[in-house]
Design a protein around this motif. Structure first.
Motif, PDB file in Angstrom:
ATOM      1  N   CYS A 103     -47.596  58.617  45.422  1.00 34.42           N
ATOM      2  CA  CYS A 103     -48.726  58.135  44.633  1.00 34.42           C
ATOM      3  C   CYS A 103     -49.663  57.382  45.562  1.00 34.42           C
ATOM      4  N   VAL A 163     -51.765  55.256  44.870  1.00 34.86           N
ATOM      5  CA  VAL A 163     -52.064  53.888  44.444  1.00 34.86           C
ATOM      6  C   VAL A 163     -50.871  52.966  44.667  1.00 34.86           C
ATOM      7  N   CYS A 164     -49.719  53.302  44.075  1.00 32.86           N
ATOM      8  CA  CYS A 164     -48.584  52.373  44.141  1.00 32.86           C
ATOM      9  C   CYS A 164     -47.580  52.758  45.226  1.00 32.86           C
ATOM     10  N   SER A 200     -45.293  54.986  45.139  1.00 32.19           N
ATOM     11  CA  SER A 200     -44.034  55.574  44.670  1.00 32.19           C
ATOM     12  C   SER A 200     -44.047  57.070  44.945  1.00 32.19           C
ATOM     13  N   CYS A 232     -49.531  58.833  40.386  1.00 36.13           N
ATOM     14  CA  CYS A 232     -48.352  58.980  39.532  1.00 36.13           C
ATOM     15  C   CYS A 232     -48.717  58.743  38.068  1.00 36.13           C
ATOM     16  N   CYS A 291     -49.647  54.978  37.093  1.00 41.87           N
ATOM     17  CA  CYS A 291     -50.963  54.544  37.570  1.00 41.87           C
ATOM     18  C   CYS A 291     -52.072  55.293  36.828  1.00 41.87           C
TER      19      CYS A 291
HETATM   20 ZN   LIG Z   1     -48.531  55.044  41.179  1.00 43.99          ZN
END
Ligand SMILES: [Zn+2]
Ligand SMILES: [Zn+2]
Length: 260
Positions: free
Chosen positions: A212, A214-215, A217, A250, A253
């Protein structure tokens, strides 16, 4: 906070009171309901003066008079899950009317109204009742999350069937079925695209796109289809190079809108 019950053979106090709240609405009606064949609440929503009306419905909802009426009156609707699929059923029954939340077992059906034992709780925002206000806020957030997903699924899933427009399979879990790609243009978000992962081929070196953006993961695309993608990766069917397209995100997010 107040509790309401319906009992077979007695007058239905739930519909009566929900309709009254809908009639008094000024700002918004956010409704998530699984089954709906009773035109009573439908008519109330259509004639309500609320500025914003949004409905999250079930993809397996039979084409009834209600659906036709809502469509004819241009009520904003999105569809999730399908009651015919055991792993994906939009089973909520809640409605937020301005500062009021209704939540319980009651679908907007003749069965619920006339034949079933049902219960609903009505919560209203009250000053100094922080715990209640928090719950109502949580439901608003959840509504926004599922609404958002429904808006994107509109373009890729067939309403009424819950099947993927691309591969024609039933979409059990949209986050397994689609790779969600955020497309940037000159550093700004320009689009979000749902790719059917049955029909895409990645370069073998594109493993990092599963992260992902953003995060961080590893949940951006789900394992079920990776094998399929690898098998196809040496062929030149549909090769999409994500390095040119943007970043992958993901499910969490995406739902939280957490990437701008
Ligand atoms: Zn994410
Ligand atoms: Zn598909």
């Amino acid at each position: 906070m107040e509790a309401f019950f319906s009992t077979p053979g007695t007058s239905d106090s739930i519909t009566f009171k929900i309709k009254e709240d809908i009639r008094n609405a000024k700002k918004h009606i956010y409704c998530a309901v699984c089954y709906w064949d009773d035109e009573d609440i439908c008519d109330a929503i259509i004639t309500s003066k609320a500025q914003l009306k949004k409905l999250v419905l079930n993809n397996g909802l039979p084409s009834t008079g209600v659906l036709d009426k809502l469509t004819k009156n241009s009520i904003n609707m999105v569809f999730l899950g399908t009651s015919s699929h055991p792993y994906s059923n939009m089973h909520h029954k809640f409605i937020i009317i301005d500062d009021i939340l209704w939540i319980g077992s009651f679908n907007f059906t003749l069965n619920a109204k006339e034949r079933n034992y049902e219960s609903m709780i009505r919560l209203e925002v009250v000053k100094k009742k922080e715990s209640i206000n928090k719950v109502i806020d949580t439901y608003k957030k959840e509504f926004n999350r599922i609404w958002r997903l429904g808006e994107y699924l509109k373009d890729v899933v067939q309403v009424g069937k819950g099947t993927c427009n691309s591969c024609k399979k039933v979409v059990a879990n949209p986050f397994e079925h689609y790779l969600i790609d955020i497309i940037y243009s000159e550093g700004n978000l320009s689009d979000i695209v749902f790719f059917c992962s049955e029909n895409i081929t990645l370069y073998p070196s594109a493993e990092s796109v599963f992260k992902c953006s953003v995060c961080g993961s590893n949940n951006a695309i789900i394992s079920g289809n990776i094998k399929h993608i690898e098998e196809l990766s040496n062929e030149y069917e549909t090769i999409i190079d994500y390095r040119n397209y943007g970043a992958t995100v993901c499910s969490k997010c995406f739902l939280d809108g957490n990437y701008r």
